[in-house]
Design an enzyme around this catalytic site. Structure first.
Site, PDB file in Angstrom:
ATOM      1  N   ASN A 151       0.766  -1.095  -0.061  1.00  0.00           N
ATOM      2  CA  ASN A 151      -0.160  -0.141  -0.006  1.00  0.00           C
ATOM      3  C   ASN A 151       0.621   1.275  -0.071  1.00  0.00           C
ATOM      4  O   ASN A 151       0.638   2.193  -0.648  1.00  0.00           O
ATOM      5  CB  ASN A 151      -1.037  -0.098   1.091  1.00  0.00           C
ATOM      6  CG  ASN A 151      -0.309  -0.230   2.552  1.00  0.00           C
ATOM      7  OD1 ASN A 151       0.684  -0.817   2.674  1.00  0.00           O
ATOM      8  ND2 ASN A 151      -0.774   0.711   3.500  1.00  0.00           N
ATOM      9  N   GLY A 227       1.688  -5.922   7.015  1.00  0.00           N
ATOM     10  CA  GLY A 227       0.934  -6.588   6.242  1.00  0.00           C
ATOM     11  C   GLY A 227      -0.149  -6.927   6.816  1.00  0.00           C
ATOM     12  O   GLY A 227      -0.656  -6.562   7.887  1.00  0.00           O
ATOM     13  N   THR A 231      -1.750 -12.883   7.694  1.00  0.00           N
ATOM     14  CA  THR A 231      -0.277 -13.172   7.270  1.00  0.00           C
ATOM     15  C   THR A 231       0.636 -13.206   8.481  1.00  0.00           C
ATOM     16  O   THR A 231       1.440 -13.841   8.713  1.00  0.00           O
ATOM     17  CB  THR A 231       0.050 -12.433   6.130  1.00  0.00           C
ATOM     18  OG1 THR A 231      -0.735 -12.371   5.098  1.00  0.00           O
ATOM     19  CG2 THR A 231       1.459 -12.754   5.524  1.00  0.00           C
ATOM     20  N   GLU A 249       3.244  -5.229  12.090  1.00  0.00           N
ATOM     21  CA  GLU A 249       2.423  -4.377  12.195  1.00  0.00           C
ATOM     22  C   GLU A 249       1.332  -4.496  11.092  1.00  0.00           C
ATOM     23  O   GLU A 249       1.321  -4.936   9.826  1.00  0.00           O
ATOM     24  CB  GLU A 249       3.208  -2.973  11.253  1.00  0.00           C
ATOM     25  CG  GLU A 249       4.100  -2.392  12.131  1.00  0.00           C
ATOM     26  CD  GLU A 249       3.744  -1.838  13.633  1.00  0.00           C
ATOM     27  OE1 GLU A 249       4.533  -1.808  14.579  1.00  0.00           O
ATOM     28  OE2 GLU A 249       2.507  -1.393  13.580  1.00  0.00           O
ATOM     29  N   CYS A 283      -3.387   1.387   6.567  1.00  0.00           N
ATOM     30  CA  CYS A 283      -4.019   0.947   7.680  1.00  0.00           C
ATOM     31  C   CYS A 283      -4.339   1.753   8.786  1.00  0.00           C
ATOM     32  O   CYS A 283      -5.083   1.360   9.761  1.00  0.00           O
ATOM     33  CB  CYS A 283      -2.823   0.129   8.207  1.00  0.00           C
ATOM     34  SG  CYS A 283      -1.236   0.906   8.692  1.00  0.00           S
ATOM     35  N   GLU A 462       7.251   0.264  16.118  1.00  0.00           N
ATOM     36  CA  GLU A 462       8.317   0.651  15.007  1.00  0.00           C
ATOM     37  C   GLU A 462       8.497   2.075  15.603  1.00  0.00           C
ATOM     38  O   GLU A 462       7.742   2.907  16.466  1.00  0.00           O
ATOM     39  CB  GLU A 462       7.880   0.795  13.643  1.00  0.00           C
ATOM     40  CG  GLU A 462       7.771  -0.643  13.307  1.00  0.00           C
ATOM     41  CD  GLU A 462       7.315  -0.728  11.663  1.00  0.00           C
ATOM     42  OE1 GLU A 462       6.287  -0.216  11.419  1.00  0.00           O
ATOM     43  OE2 GLU A 462       8.335  -1.630  11.103  1.00  0.00           O
TER      44      GLU A 462
HETATM   45  O1  TXE Z   1      -0.832  -8.273   2.361  1.00  0.00           O
HETATM   46  P1  TXE Z   1      -0.103  -9.720   2.793  1.00  0.00           P
HETATM   47  P2  TXE Z   1      -1.505  -8.170   1.100  1.00  0.00           P
HETATM   48  C1  TXE Z   1      -4.308  -5.790   4.737  1.00  0.00           C
HETATM   49  C2  TXE Z   1      -5.400  -5.395   3.865  1.00  0.00           C
HETATM   50  C3  TXE Z   1      -5.120  -6.151   2.675  1.00  0.00           C
HETATM   51  C4  TXE Z   1      -4.561  -7.572   3.521  1.00  0.00           C
HETATM   52  C5  TXE Z   1      -3.715  -8.384   2.390  1.00  0.00           C
HETATM   53  O2  TXE Z   1      -6.565  -5.927   4.690  1.00  0.00           O
HETATM   54  O3  TXE Z   1      -6.315  -6.580   2.105  1.00  0.00           O
HETATM   55  O4  TXE Z   1      -3.600  -7.332   4.467  1.00  0.00           O
HETATM   56  O5  TXE Z   1      -2.912  -7.674   1.719  1.00  0.00           O
HETATM   57  C6  TXE Z   1       4.327 -11.199   2.089  1.00  0.00           C
HETATM   58  N1  TXE Z   1       5.528 -15.118   4.605  1.00  0.00           N
HETATM   59  N2  TXE Z   1      -3.009  -4.792   4.674  1.00  0.00           N
HETATM   60  O6  TXE Z   1      -1.889  -9.411   0.473  1.00  0.00           O
HETATM   61  O7  TXE Z   1      -0.309 -10.905   2.155  1.00  0.00           O
HETATM   62  C7  TXE Z   1       3.808 -10.667   1.049  1.00  0.00           C
HETATM   63  O8  TXE Z   1       4.547 -10.947  -0.089  1.00  0.00           O
HETATM   64  C8  TXE Z   1       6.337 -14.062   4.505  1.00  0.00           C
HETATM   65  C9  TXE Z   1      -2.699  -4.114   5.749  1.00  0.00           C
HETATM   66  O9  TXE Z   1      -0.636  -7.090   0.363  1.00  0.00           O
HETATM   67  O10 TXE Z   1      -0.018  -9.459   4.282  1.00  0.00           O
HETATM   68  C10 TXE Z   1       3.669  -8.865   0.948  1.00  0.00           C
HETATM   69  O11 TXE Z   1       5.620  -8.604   0.879  1.00  0.00           O
HETATM   70  N3  TXE Z   1       5.828 -13.234   3.924  1.00  0.00           N
HETATM   71  C11 TXE Z   1      -1.241  -3.523   5.766  1.00  0.00           C
HETATM   72  C12 TXE Z   1       3.812  -8.666   2.567  1.00  0.00           C
HETATM   73  O12 TXE Z   1       4.159 -10.177   3.154  1.00  0.00           O
HETATM   74  C13 TXE Z   1       4.749 -13.199   3.611  1.00  0.00           C
HETATM   75  C14 TXE Z   1      -0.965  -3.278   4.284  1.00  0.00           C
HETATM   76  C15 TXE Z   1       2.347  -8.433   2.786  1.00  0.00           C
HETATM   77  O13 TXE Z   1       1.579  -9.362   2.233  1.00  0.00           O
HETATM   78  C16 TXE Z   1       3.642 -14.403   3.602  1.00  0.00           C
HETATM   79  C17 TXE Z   1      -1.210  -4.342   3.358  1.00  0.00           C
HETATM   80  C18 TXE Z   1       4.437 -15.314   4.365  1.00  0.00           C
HETATM   81  N4  TXE Z   1       3.738 -16.447   4.468  1.00  0.00           N
HETATM   82  C19 TXE Z   1      -2.266  -5.046   3.492  1.00  0.00           C
HETATM   83  N5  TXE Z   1       2.558 -14.165   2.866  1.00  0.00           N
HETATM   84  C20 TXE Z   1      -0.765  -2.611   6.680  1.00  0.00           C
HETATM   85  N6  TXE Z   1      -1.092  -2.828   8.030  1.00  0.00           N
HETATM   86  O14 TXE Z   1      -0.502  -1.523   6.340  1.00  0.00           O
HETATM   87  C21 TXE Z   1       2.715 -13.057   2.458  1.00  0.00           C
HETATM   88  N7  TXE Z   1       3.784 -12.441   2.707  1.00  0.00           N
END
Ligand code: TXE
Length: 481
Positions: A151, A227, A231, A249, A283, A462
C-alpha cells in the site's frame, strides 16, 4: 517489458531457478513488467552475503553509518520524480500523492535514522556498596529480515530497512510482489550511495514462498513485517518456535469519532483524507465514522457532497484524487463488501459503490469512494478490514456509547477524535483500545514516536528508539572492582 532483478551482494541477479512473475500496472489493468519469483536458494544466497558483510558493517563507526544512510536519503530525493512515477504506476496511487507523501517520507526514514543512531544510548547502573558497575550494551542482532506490503511500498520498505541498517545489522528484505518497482530502484540508489555489498539484499517473489523462506531461515534471527493480520499470524506461527524477534504491524479498523463541539470545517477536510486517501488503502484510515447526533444529518449531507466531488482518474494526471486500486483481486475483495452491504448487512449505501470506467484506461481497477450507513456494529462491514475507499457512518448519543462502539472490534491500531473538550479528549485517549490516538488531526507523524497497534493490529512498535531497540539485543555487563 521491464524485467527487474534481485539485488544480492551488491550485484543485480536473476532468480536461480529463472522463474518470473508478471507485474501489473493497475491503472490500465495490463502487465508491464516481470519480477523474480525467487526461491529459498536465492534467500540463502542473500543470507550468505549478509552474513559475510555483518562483521565489518556492525563495526563501522556511527558517523560512517550515519553518512551512508544520509547519502541514501539524498539519493531518494535526487530521484524523487522517477521514484514517484514508478510508485504511481506500480500501485495505482495518484502521482501527486506519491510525490508529496510516499517518496519524501522514504527519504525522511533514512535521514531520521541516520541522525537517531548517533543519539541512541544505553544505561549504566551502579550497584552501590558492592563495588560493582553494570552497563548495558545494545548490540546489533546480525542478519535480519524485512518484509513489506503494497500500500505504501517504498515508505514502509524503508521504514524497516533504515533502522535495521542504522543499528548495525545486515538485511535480507522482500517488498510486496505486487509493487516491487521502487524497491528495485532503491537498490540502485544504495549502490550509488556507497553502501558496501552484502549489507542490504533485496529479493523479490511471492509471500508464501520467498517471504516464507526468509521467515523460516534458521539464521535470520529477527523479522520485521507489515501486512495483513492473517499473514502476520502465519509468520508468527513459523517464527515463534524458532524464538525469533518479531515486529508485526498488521491491519486496522480505525474509528473516527466526531463530536458536535469540533472545529467542523477542519474536521470535514481531514475526514475526506482519512476516509479515502490512497484509495483507502492505508492501515491508519478512519474507516468507521461515528458522529454525535446533533450534527449527524448535517455531516451526512456534507460528507456525501464532498465525496461526490473527488476526482477519480488516471493516477498520472495531476488532477486525480482517487486512483486505481492495487490489483484486480483487491478490487473484487473490496467490491464484495459493498455488495453484501444492503442485502446481507442491513446497511444503506448513501453514495458510491460502483466500479468506474476511466476513459482510455478501461481495464483499470477503479472504484467509487463509498459511504455506507449502518447501526449494526457487529456486522462484517464494521468488524473486518476492507482496506479500500469504503467508510461506514453511524450516529451516537453519548460518550459512553461512542467509546463502546469504537472499541468493539478485534483491531486496535489508531483512533481519530474530533472535539474541543479537554476532559473528553483525555478520557478517550486513555480508554480507547489502540496504539495511536490523533485528536483534531490525522496522520500527523513525528518519527520519534512509538508506532503500532494492539489486539489484531500487531505486536511491537516501530519508530524512533523503539525501532533501534527492536533491531538490537541488550546485554548487561556487570564488573566488580
Ligand atoms: O498483505 P500480505 P496483502 C491488509 C489489507 C489487505 C490484506 C492483504 O487488509 O487486504 O492485508 O494484503 C508477504 N511469509 N493490509 O496481500 O499478504 C507478501 O509477499 C512471509 C494491511 O498485501 O500480508 C508481502 O510482501 N511473507 C497492511 C507482505 O507479506 C509473506 C498493508 C504483505 O502481504 C507471507 C497491506 C508469508 N507466509 C495490507 N505471505 C498494513 N497494516 O498497512 C505474504 N507475505
Amino acid at each position: 517489458m521491464e524485467k527487474i532483478l534481485n539485488y544480492i551482494n551488491g550485484e543485480f541477479k536473476a532468480p536461480i531457478q529463472n522463474n518470473w512473475l508478471e507485474n501489473y500496472n493497475p491503472s490500465i489493468g495490463e502487465v508491464y513488467g516481470q519480477i523474480p519469483n525467487s526461491t529459498s536458494e536465492d534467500i540463502q544466497l542473500a543470507y550468505e552475503a549478509a552474513k559475510l558483510a555483518f562483521p565489518s558493517w556492525s563495526q563501522t563507526t556511527l558517523q560512517q553509518r550515519s553518512e551512508i544512510l544520509s547519502n541514501i536519503a539524498t539519493g531518494i530525493i535526487d530521484n524523487l520524480d522517477e521514484l514517484a512515477k514508478a510508485e504511481s504506476i506500480d500501485n495505482g496511487k495518484p502521482l501527486t500523492l506519491a510525490k508529496s507523501v510516499d517518496i519524501p517520507r522514504a527519504s525522511s526514514n533514512f535521514q531520521f535514522f541516520a541522525q537517531a543512531i548517533t543519539q541512541f544510548s544505553s544505561e549504566a547502573h551502579e550497584s552501590i556498596g558492592l563495588n560493582a558497575i553494570n552497563f548495558t550494551l545494545r548490540q546489533p542482532i546480525g542478519v535480519v529480515g524485512c518484509i513489506s506490503p503494497w500500500n505504501l511500498p517504498l515508505y514502509l520498505f524503508t521504514w524497516k530497512i533504515a533502522p535495521a541498517l542504522a543499528a548495525g545489522n545486515t538485511v535480507v528484505a522482500k517488498p510486496s510482489e505486487i509493487t516491487p518497482m521502487t524497491a528495485y530502484l532503491l537498490s540502485k540508489i544504495c549502490q550509488k550511495a556507497g553502501l558496501p555489498k552484502g549489507i542490504l539484499n533485496i529479493v523479490h517473489g511471492l509471500g508464501h514462498s520467498t517471504g516464507q523462506a526468509i521467515v523460516e531461515h534458521p539464521r535470520i534471527k529477527a523479522i520485521s513485517f507489515t501486512g495483513g493480520t492473517s499473514t502476520g499470524a502465519k509468520i508468527a506461527s513459523t517464527a515463534a518456535p524458532m524464538f525469533k524477534k518479531l515486529s508485526l504491524e498488521l491491519g486496522g479498523k480505525n474509528p473516527n469519532l466526531i463530536f458536535a463541539d469540533c472545529d467542523y470545517e477542519k474536521m470535514l477536510d481531514t475526514t475526506i483524507r482519512s476516509s479515502f486517501a490512497n484509495q483507502g488503502q492505508i492501515c491508519l484510515c478512519g474507516s468507521r465514522i461515528f458522529v454525535e447526533k446533533p450534527i449527524y444529518d448535517k455531516f451526512k449531507k456534507d460528507l456525501i457532497q464532498r465525496t461526490k466531488k473527488l476526482k477519480i482518474g488516471p493516477p498520472l494526471e495531476t488532477s486525480t484524487q482517487i486512483g486505481a486500486l492495487v490489483s484486480k483481486a483487491h478490487l473484487e475483495k473490496v467490491k464484495s463488501y459493498i455488495d453484501m452491504a444492503e442485502e446481507e448487512e442491513g446497511g444503506k449505501i448513501l453514495y458510491g459503490g460502483d466500479y468506474v470506467t476511466v476513459k482510455s484506461h478501461e481495464k483499470g481497477y477503479y472504484l467509487q469512494p463509498t459511504i455506507i450507513e449502518t447501526n449494526d456494529t457487529t456486522c462484517r462491514l464494521m468488524q473486518e478490514e476492507i482496506f479500500g475507499p469504503v467508510v461506514t457512518l453511524t450516529a451516537f448519543d453519548t460518550d459512553d456509547e461512542a467509546m463502546a462502539m469504537a472499541n468493539d472490534v478485534p483491531y486496535g491500531l489508531s483512533c481519530t477524535i474530533w472535539t474541543n473538550n479537554l476532559n473528553r479528549s483525555m478520557h478517550f485517549a486513555k480508554n480507547i483500545e489502540s496504539g495511536i490516538v490523533w485528536i483534531n488531526t490525522w496522520m500527523m507523524r513525528d518519527l520519534r514516536t512509538p508506532f503500532g497497534g494492539i489486539k489484531n493490529s500487531g505486536v511491537g512498535r516501530e519508530g524512533g528508539f523503539e525501532a533501534l531497540r527492536f533491531f538490537t539485543e541488550p546485554k548487561n555487563v556487570c564488573i566488580q572492582y
